[in-house]
Design a protein around this motif. Structure first.
Motif, PDB file in Angstrom:
ATOM      1  N   ALA A  13       0.779  -1.213  -0.162  1.00 27.24           N
ATOM      2  CA  ALA A  13      -0.068   0.161   0.025  1.00 27.24           C
ATOM      3  C   ALA A  13       0.922   1.367  -0.059  1.00 27.24           C
ATOM      4  CB  ALA A  13      -1.002  -0.133   1.198  1.00 27.24           C
ATOM      5  N   TYR A  14       2.065   1.109   0.572  1.00 30.07           N
ATOM      6  CA  TYR A  14       2.883   2.266   0.393  1.00 30.07           C
ATOM      7  C   TYR A  14       3.355   3.076  -0.854  1.00 30.07           C
ATOM      8  CZ  TYR A  14       3.601   1.907   5.435  1.00 30.07           C
ATOM      9  OH  TYR A  14       3.341   1.861   6.912  1.00 30.07           O
ATOM     10  N   VAL A  15       3.082   2.256  -1.914  1.00 32.85           N
ATOM     11  CA  VAL A  15       3.803   2.659  -3.436  1.00 32.85           C
ATOM     12  C   VAL A  15       2.765   3.635  -3.865  1.00 32.85           C
ATOM     13  CG1 VAL A  15       2.308   0.836  -4.863  1.00 32.85           C
ATOM     14  CG2 VAL A  15       4.733   2.033  -5.502  1.00 32.85           C
ATOM     15  N   ALA A  16       1.323   3.480  -3.759  1.00 27.93           N
ATOM     16  CA  ALA A  16       0.373   4.317  -3.807  1.00 27.93           C
ATOM     17  C   ALA A  16       0.561   5.829  -3.156  1.00 27.93           C
ATOM     18  CB  ALA A  16      -1.013   3.925  -3.707  1.00 27.93           C
ATOM     19  N   TYR A  22       5.419  11.737  -3.895  1.00 32.61           N
ATOM     20  CA  TYR A  22       6.547  12.235  -4.560  1.00 32.61           C
ATOM     21  C   TYR A  22       6.197  13.233  -5.643  1.00 32.61           C
ATOM     22  CZ  TYR A  22      10.477  12.481  -7.573  1.00 32.61           C
ATOM     23  OH  TYR A  22      11.768  12.837  -8.253  1.00 32.61           O
ATOM     24  N   ILE A  23       5.023  12.890  -6.372  1.00 31.72           N
ATOM     25  CA  ILE A  23       4.574  13.691  -7.382  1.00 31.72           C
ATOM     26  C   ILE A  23       4.276  14.942  -7.094  1.00 31.72           C
ATOM     27  CG2 ILE A  23       2.967  13.717  -9.423  1.00 31.72           C
ATOM     28  CD1 ILE A  23       2.947  10.646  -9.771  1.00 31.72           C
ATOM     29  N   ASN A  52      10.221   3.220  -1.104  1.00 28.25           N
ATOM     30  CA  ASN A  52      11.383   2.278  -0.792  1.00 28.25           C
ATOM     31  C   ASN A  52      10.794   1.216   0.145  1.00 28.25           C
ATOM     32  OD1 ASN A  52      14.006   1.538  -1.029  1.00 28.25           O
ATOM     33  ND2 ASN A  52      14.081   2.111   1.324  1.00 28.25           N
ATOM     34  N   LYS A  53       9.707   1.440   0.960  1.00 32.52           N
ATOM     35  CA  LYS A  53       9.255   0.327   1.760  1.00 32.52           C
ATOM     36  C   LYS A  53       8.633  -0.621   0.851  1.00 32.52           C
ATOM     37  CE  LYS A  53       8.029   2.965   5.821  1.00 32.52           C
ATOM     38  NZ  LYS A  53       6.933   3.421   6.747  1.00 32.52           N
ATOM     39  N   THR A  54       7.951  -0.239  -0.235  1.00 34.32           N
ATOM     40  CA  THR A  54       7.278  -1.485  -1.005  1.00 34.32           C
ATOM     41  C   THR A  54       8.456  -2.116  -1.864  1.00 34.32           C
ATOM     42  OG1 THR A  54       5.211  -0.181  -1.156  1.00 34.32           O
ATOM     43  CG2 THR A  54       5.634  -1.969  -2.786  1.00 34.32           C
ATOM     44  N   PRO A  63       8.163  -5.316  -7.919  1.00 32.63           N
ATOM     45  CA  PRO A  63       8.887  -4.680  -8.777  1.00 32.63           C
ATOM     46  C   PRO A  63       8.269  -3.317  -9.232  1.00 32.63           C
ATOM     47  CG  PRO A  63       8.124  -7.092  -9.112  1.00 32.63           C
ATOM     48  CD  PRO A  63       7.730  -6.429  -7.691  1.00 32.63           C
ATOM     49  N   PHE A  64       7.126  -3.058  -9.080  1.00 33.13           N
ATOM     50  CA  PHE A  64       6.648  -1.945  -9.553  1.00 33.13           C
ATOM     51  C   PHE A  64       7.370  -0.596  -8.875  1.00 33.13           C
ATOM     52  CE2 PHE A  64       3.499   1.656  -9.468  1.00 33.13           C
ATOM     53  CZ  PHE A  64       3.320   2.116 -10.646  1.00 33.13           C
ATOM     54  N   ALA A  65       7.310  -0.750  -7.622  1.00 39.49           N
ATOM     55  CA  ALA A  65       7.919  -0.088  -6.773  1.00 39.49           C
ATOM     56  C   ALA A  65       9.344   0.295  -6.886  1.00 39.49           C
ATOM     57  CB  ALA A  65       7.641  -0.282  -5.038  1.00 39.49           C
ATOM     58  N   LYS A  66       9.959  -0.662  -7.367  1.00 39.29           N
ATOM     59  CA  LYS A  66      11.456  -0.791  -7.802  1.00 39.29           C
ATOM     60  C   LYS A  66      11.728   0.229  -9.147  1.00 39.29           C
ATOM     61  CE  LYS A  66      13.745  -4.622  -5.955  1.00 39.29           C
ATOM     62  NZ  LYS A  66      14.721  -6.085  -6.228  1.00 39.29           N
ATOM     63  N   ILE A  67      10.750   0.114 -10.052  1.00 37.59           N
ATOM     64  CA  ILE A  67      10.797   0.824 -11.107  1.00 37.59           C
ATOM     65  C   ILE A  67      10.474   2.414 -10.681  1.00 37.59           C
ATOM     66  CG2 ILE A  67       9.473   1.475 -13.351  1.00 37.59           C
ATOM     67  CD1 ILE A  67       8.730  -1.574 -13.375  1.00 37.59           C
ATOM     68  N   MET A  68       9.536   2.634 -10.009  1.00 37.91           N
ATOM     69  CA  MET A  68       8.964   4.025  -9.504  1.00 37.91           C
ATOM     70  C   MET A  68      10.224   4.664  -8.729  1.00 37.91           C
ATOM     71  SD  MET A  68       6.084   4.507 -11.002  1.00 37.91           S
ATOM     72  CE  MET A  68       5.766   6.053 -10.317  1.00 37.91           C
ATOM     73  N   LEU A  69      10.838   3.746  -7.990  1.00 37.64           N
ATOM     74  CA  LEU A  69      11.863   4.470  -7.064  1.00 37.64           C
ATOM     75  C   LEU A  69      13.076   4.703  -7.913  1.00 37.64           C
ATOM     76  CD1 LEU A  69      12.621   5.188  -4.352  1.00 37.64           C
ATOM     77  CD2 LEU A  69      13.302   2.891  -3.947  1.00 37.64           C
ATOM     78  N   ALA A  70      13.460   3.720  -8.853  1.00 38.54           N
ATOM     79  CA  ALA A  70      14.652   3.950  -9.850  1.00 38.54           C
ATOM     80  C   ALA A  70      14.528   5.213 -10.706  1.00 38.54           C
ATOM     81  CB  ALA A  70      14.823   2.697 -10.588  1.00 38.54           C
TER      82      ALA A  70
END
Length: 117
Positions: A13-16, A22-23, A52-54, A63-70
Motif C-alpha cells: 500500500a505504500y507505493v500509492a 513524490y509527484i 522504498n518500503k514497498t 517490482p513496480f515500486a523498484k521501477i518507480m523508485l529507480a
C-alpha cells in the motif's frame, strides 16, 4: 491510508501513498501551495521513503515500486540507488530489455547493441 491504519505491514500500500507524495512534492511551489490550502500535504523525500518500503518489503507490487523508485532516484541525481535498482530489475527480469537499457543509461554506458528496443 485506511489499510495502513489497520495493517501497517501491508507494504504494498505504500507505493500509492509514496508515489502521490513524490509527484505532488515535485510540483512547483505555487501549485503545491494551492494544494496545501485544500488539504493536500506532500513531501518528495517522504514519498521516496514510502515507495522504498514497498521496494524492499512488498509482496505483489515490489517490482513496480523498484521501477518507480529507480526513476525517481534518476530524477533526483541519486545515481547509485538508480543503478542498483535497474541492475536488480534487469537480473530479475532478463527478458525485459528496457531494464538493461535504463541500467546502461544510469551507469552512463552506451546501450549494448544486442538489446533491441
Amino acid at each position: 491510508m485506511a489499510l495502513l491504519a489497520l495493517r501497517p505491514v501491508a507494504y504494498d500500500a505504500y507505493v500509492a501513498l509514496g508515489t502521490t507524495n513524490y509527484i505532488i512534492g515535485s510540483l512547483n511551489a505555487g501549485i503545491r501551495a494551492i494544494l496545501w490550502f485544500v488539504g493536500f500535504n506532500s513531501d518528495k523525500k517522504l514519498g521516496m521513503e514510502q515507495v522504498n518500503k514497498t521496494a524492499e518489503k512488498g509482496r505483489y507490487l515490489k517490482p513496480f515500486a523498484k521501477i518507480m523508485l529507480a526513476l525517481a532516484a534518476s530524477r533526483e541525481k541519486q545515481n547509485a540507488l538508480a543503478q542498483r535498482l535497474f541492475r536488480e530489475l534487469s537480473e530479475e527480469f532478463p527478458e525485459g530489455t528496457l531494464y538493461a537499457v535504463e541500467y546502461a543509461k544510469a551507469m552512463r554506458r552506451p546501450v549494448p547493441t544486442s538489446i533491441h528496443r
